[in-house]
Design a protein around this motif. Structure first.
Motif, mmCIF file in Angstrom:
data_model
loop_
_atom_site.group_PDB
_atom_site.id
_atom_site.type_symbol
_atom_site.label_atom_id
_atom_site.label_comp_id
_atom_site.label_asym_id
_atom_site.label_seq_id
_atom_site.Cartn_x
_atom_site.Cartn_y
_atom_site.Cartn_z
ATOM 1 N N VAL A 1 -15.845 -57.571 -48.104
ATOM 2 C CA VAL A 1 -14.884 -56.610 -48.715
ATOM 3 C C VAL A 1 -15.245 -55.139 -49.031
ATOM 4 C CG1 VAL A 1 -13.612 -56.431 -51.149
ATOM 5 C CG2 VAL A 1 -13.692 -58.551 -50.011
ATOM 6 N N VAL B 1 -17.681 -53.434 -47.658
ATOM 7 C CA VAL B 1 -18.126 -52.588 -46.521
ATOM 8 C C VAL B 1 -16.899 -51.818 -45.787
ATOM 9 C CG1 VAL B 1 -18.666 -52.952 -44.031
ATOM 10 C CG2 VAL B 1 -19.972 -53.944 -45.504
ATOM 11 N N LEU C 1 -14.357 -50.277 -47.232
ATOM 12 C CA LEU C 1 -14.312 -48.970 -48.205
ATOM 13 C C LEU C 1 -15.381 -48.175 -48.122
ATOM 14 C CD1 LEU C 1 -12.155 -47.542 -50.182
ATOM 15 C CD2 LEU C 1 -13.310 -48.846 -51.807
ATOM 16 N N THR D 1 -18.512 -48.290 -56.695
ATOM 17 C CA THR D 1 -17.461 -48.976 -56.733
ATOM 18 C C THR D 1 -17.720 -50.586 -56.339
ATOM 19 O OG1 THR D 1 -17.430 -48.257 -54.423
ATOM 20 C CG2 THR D 1 -15.514 -47.366 -56.060
ATOM 21 N N LEU E 1 -18.916 -52.212 -59.371
ATOM 22 C CA LEU E 1 -17.882 -52.647 -60.568
ATOM 23 C C LEU E 1 -17.053 -53.809 -59.863
ATOM 24 C CD1 LEU E 1 -16.605 -49.277 -61.725
ATOM 25 C CD2 LEU E 1 -17.848 -50.905 -62.902
ATOM 26 N N ASN F 1 -17.629 -57.735 -61.778
ATOM 27 C CA ASN F 1 -16.391 -58.149 -62.843
ATOM 28 C C ASN F 1 -15.512 -59.174 -61.670
ATOM 29 O OD1 ASN F 1 -17.318 -56.592 -64.889
ATOM 30 N ND2 ASN F 1 -15.787 -54.755 -64.068
ATOM 31 N N TYR G 1 -22.688 -47.846 -66.728
ATOM 32 C CA TYR G 1 -21.635 -46.831 -66.568
ATOM 33 C C TYR G 1 -22.106 -45.507 -67.273
ATOM 34 C CZ TYR G 1 -17.771 -43.785 -67.602
ATOM 35 O OH TYR G 1 -16.934 -42.734 -67.800
ATOM 36 N N ILE H 1 -20.897 -40.737 -60.893
ATOM 37 C CA ILE H 1 -19.712 -41.188 -60.718
ATOM 38 C C ILE H 1 -18.934 -40.288 -60.118
ATOM 39 C CG2 ILE H 1 -17.865 -42.986 -61.168
ATOM 40 C CD1 ILE H 1 -19.546 -44.473 -62.755
ATOM 41 N N THR H 2 -18.517 -39.474 -61.278
ATOM 42 C CA THR H 2 -17.596 -38.153 -61.014
ATOM 43 C C THR H 2 -18.164 -37.220 -59.872
ATOM 44 O OG1 THR H 2 -17.708 -38.369 -63.571
ATOM 45 C CG2 THR H 2 -16.349 -36.666 -62.546
ATOM 46 N N VAL I 1 -17.222 -39.230 -56.597
ATOM 47 C CA VAL I 1 -15.897 -39.424 -56.495
ATOM 48 C C VAL I 1 -15.464 -37.947 -55.935
ATOM 49 C CG1 VAL I 1 -13.565 -39.465 -57.237
ATOM 50 C CG2 VAL I 1 -15.321 -41.385 -57.848
ATOM 51 N N ALA J 1 -14.974 -38.735 -51.973
ATOM 52 C CA ALA J 1 -13.676 -39.269 -51.843
ATOM 53 C C ALA J 1 -12.706 -38.348 -51.702
ATOM 54 C CB ALA J 1 -13.413 -40.270 -53.082
#
Lengths: 296, 274
Positions: free
Chosen positions: B146, B148, B150, B199, B202, B206, B256, B263-264, B267, B271
């Motif tokens: 799942v 890979v 992304l 990502t 997370l 969870n 986190y 993270i910021t 992204v 991204a």
């Protein structure tokens, strides 16, 4: 250089494991799912008869739940696009203007719900919205709005909107972060030029920020629709589709059909339609929003 | 911006942050209450006698440590595999020259659009037949599969922006393709890799629905199960239920807090501009 990039052995080693894994856990299962969808199987592996398209005709023409689940996904997606995203854009712009340490701090805080496990989020909101001890109703009471008190997730007229509210709370940070990152990519001289032309405040952002953000916005809209379609865990753990299918979603429906109702073949037919709907939705929203690339 | 607008903005954000965090504050607050205090009329309540016992119940009966170790193991292996596979796939898709490239790229990208829930039923049948249910591998394989697509997508976007001159000089120096990918390209893609790692973390840490479908053996269960197991056992003891939810949330929040800045940055770099 060409020789390096044409190295067949390297290409094979780089691509084969990933493709193999992907094929084994995505493509083969989908083929198997298609096979089961033409049978009246009650659980995986049990003997079954070939029944052709019977599961599909039942689903498409006689199963109102299927359509209800689709409608709910569309409503949820619209909710994301019309409520969550404008708020996220607004907050991203405000954060960007705030600057300094505070900018960093608030950005961090707003993202916290995004790292919490979906099981915790679901159980927590189930309690928060509980009609007897939930904080939400207590709050309404203390504000003198006691007449609004409600079994928010237990009433079919408010369940879907409560679900939207929970999901917006949980996902707001991601939306904010993406728009914020998009904003940081807009060069400052754009704003300087615009302010020289007399634009300021709201007009400045409406004319400059929003259009320049449009590549991010189009991608986010596609993502919002897909997120809505794929909705499962939160629903599964709070309302399980109820009351009266008011929060029914395809993933929840197929899961319950397979594992609670013992209609495995039928559930697989839902799976196949579900995949088709998701691919179609991605294709359509890409087409409609005319995003230049399938950028994330 | 004038100083007064800045102050107004600051206060506004503070209020919103409090409202947004309120559910979590409430959760922590009520995890210290005994169940009969739950029904009092106040929204938040100072615990008259903090119920530490709730946390002991959560730790012991929530099997917190066992599940935590399982989660940590499954998630780390998944992240490692995802990074390696996304990196090599991404490189093969952006730099290498081969005929089937567009076909395989499309196939991998389908993974972003296909809902995992749709593969859940057949995978359950396959895993059962192969004896993969109730094994770590039964989670690691689908989690990696799942993640890979992304990961590959983020990395291809990022790699396109890396100038080829880097590789050219490496070739001149005699580096082979594997050295190029793992010693030159990998560090250069670090910001995008962080996004992939976060990502993936997370999503796997969870994840609940696959875990609950593929696992029934208690010794293998992951952290979200500590909350699930608890709900039945302590059905009316809300304080203990809340304590286990607080405990379950802490590791992700700590991670986190540590990686928040990356993270910021990830992204932003990986991204959006990618």
């Amino acid at each position: 250089m060409q020789k390096v990039f044409n190295n067949k052995m390297a290409i094979f080693l780089f691509v084969f494991p990933g493709i193999l894994l992907f094929a084994l856990t995505f493509l083969v299962p989908i083929v198997l799912s298609a096979y089961y969808s033409f049978r009246d199987t009650l659980s995986p592996g049990t003997p079954s008869a070939f029944i052709g398209f019977a599961n599909y005709t039942e689903l498409l023409f006689h199963d109102s739940r299927f359509w209800l689940a689709l409608r709910n996904a569309v409503l949820l997606g619209l909710g994301f696009i019309l409520i969550q995203h404008p708020i996220a854009i607004f907050f991203a712009i405000m954060l960007d203007r705030l600057g300094g340490k505070a900018e960093k701090w608030f950005r961090t805080i707003f993202f916290i719900p995004c790292v919490i496990s979906v099981v915790v989020i679901s159980k927590m909101w189930l309690s928060l919205l509980d009609p007897t001890f939930g904080a939400f109703n207590k709050m309404l009471d203390s504000l003198g709005l006691g007449f609004l008190k409600h079994a928010w997730l237990g009433d079919s007229s408010t369940a879907l909107i409560s679900m939207l509210f929970i999901l917006i709370w949980a996902g707001f940070g991601w939306g904010l972060l993406f728009y914020y990152a998009g904003l940081k990519g807009i060069p400052d001289d754009m704003y300087e030029a615009a302010s020289l032309d007399g634009a300021s405040g709201f007009r400045l952002h409406w004319r400059i920020t929003v259009p320049l953000l449009s590549p991010v916005i189009t991608v986010q809209i596609t993502l919002a629709m897909i997120t809505a379609l794929k909705q499962m865990e939160t629903v599964f753990l709070t309302t399980n589709g109820g009351p009266g299918d008011s929060t029914q979603f395809l993933a929840v429906y197929l899961y319950n059909k397979a594992f609670s109702a013992s209609q495995y073949g039928y559930a697989n037919a839902i799976s196949i339609l579900f995949i088709i709907v998701c691919l179609l939705a991605t294709y359509l929203s890409n087409k409609l929003t005319r995003s230049d690339a399938t950028e994330f | 911006m004038t100083k007064s607008t800045k102050t107004i903005l600051w206060v506004f954000f503070l209020i919103v942050a409090l409202v947004q965090l309120f559910p979590l504050i409430w959760l922590v607050d009520f995890s210290f209450l005994s169940s009969n205090e739950f029904y009092s009329s106040s929204v938040l309540k100072w615990p008259s006698d903090p119920q530490w016992q709730n946390y002991i119940n959560a730790w012991v009966d929530g099997k917190f440590l066992r599940y935590f170790i399982n989660s940590a193991f499954v998630t780390s292996v998944t992240i490692l595999l995802t990074v390696i596979l996304s990196l090599t796939l991404g490189y093969a898709f952006t730099r290498m020259q081969w005929k089937l490239r567009p076909v395989f790229f499309t196939i991998i990208l389908l993974g972003i659009m296909i809902p995992i829930h749709a593969t859940l039923l057949p995978n359950f049948a396959i895993f059962k037949a192969l004896g993969l249910t109730n094994s770590y591998l039964g989670l690691i394989l689908p989690y990696t599969a799942v993640s890979v697509p992304l990961g590959t997508f983020i990395l291809t976007g990022f790699m396109r922006s890396i100038p080829k001159a880097m590789e050219e000089s490496a070739v001149v120096d005699g580096a082979n393709i594997y050295r190029i990918v793992f010693q030159i390209i990998a560090p250069l893609t670090a910001p995008a890799l962080v996004t992939v790692i976060v990502t993936t973390f997370l999503n796997c840490w969870n994840e609940f629905i696959m875990a609950s479908t593929f696992l029934s053996k208690d010794a293998l269960k992951t952290l979200p199960f500590s909350v699930m197991n608890f709900a039945g056992q302590y059905s009316s003891d809300y304080g203990s239920q809340f304590a286990v939810m607080v405990l379950t949330s802490i590791p992700a929040i700590v991670i986190y807090a540590i990686f928040n800045e990356q993270i910021t940055k990830g992204v932003t770099a990986g991204a959006v501009k990618g």
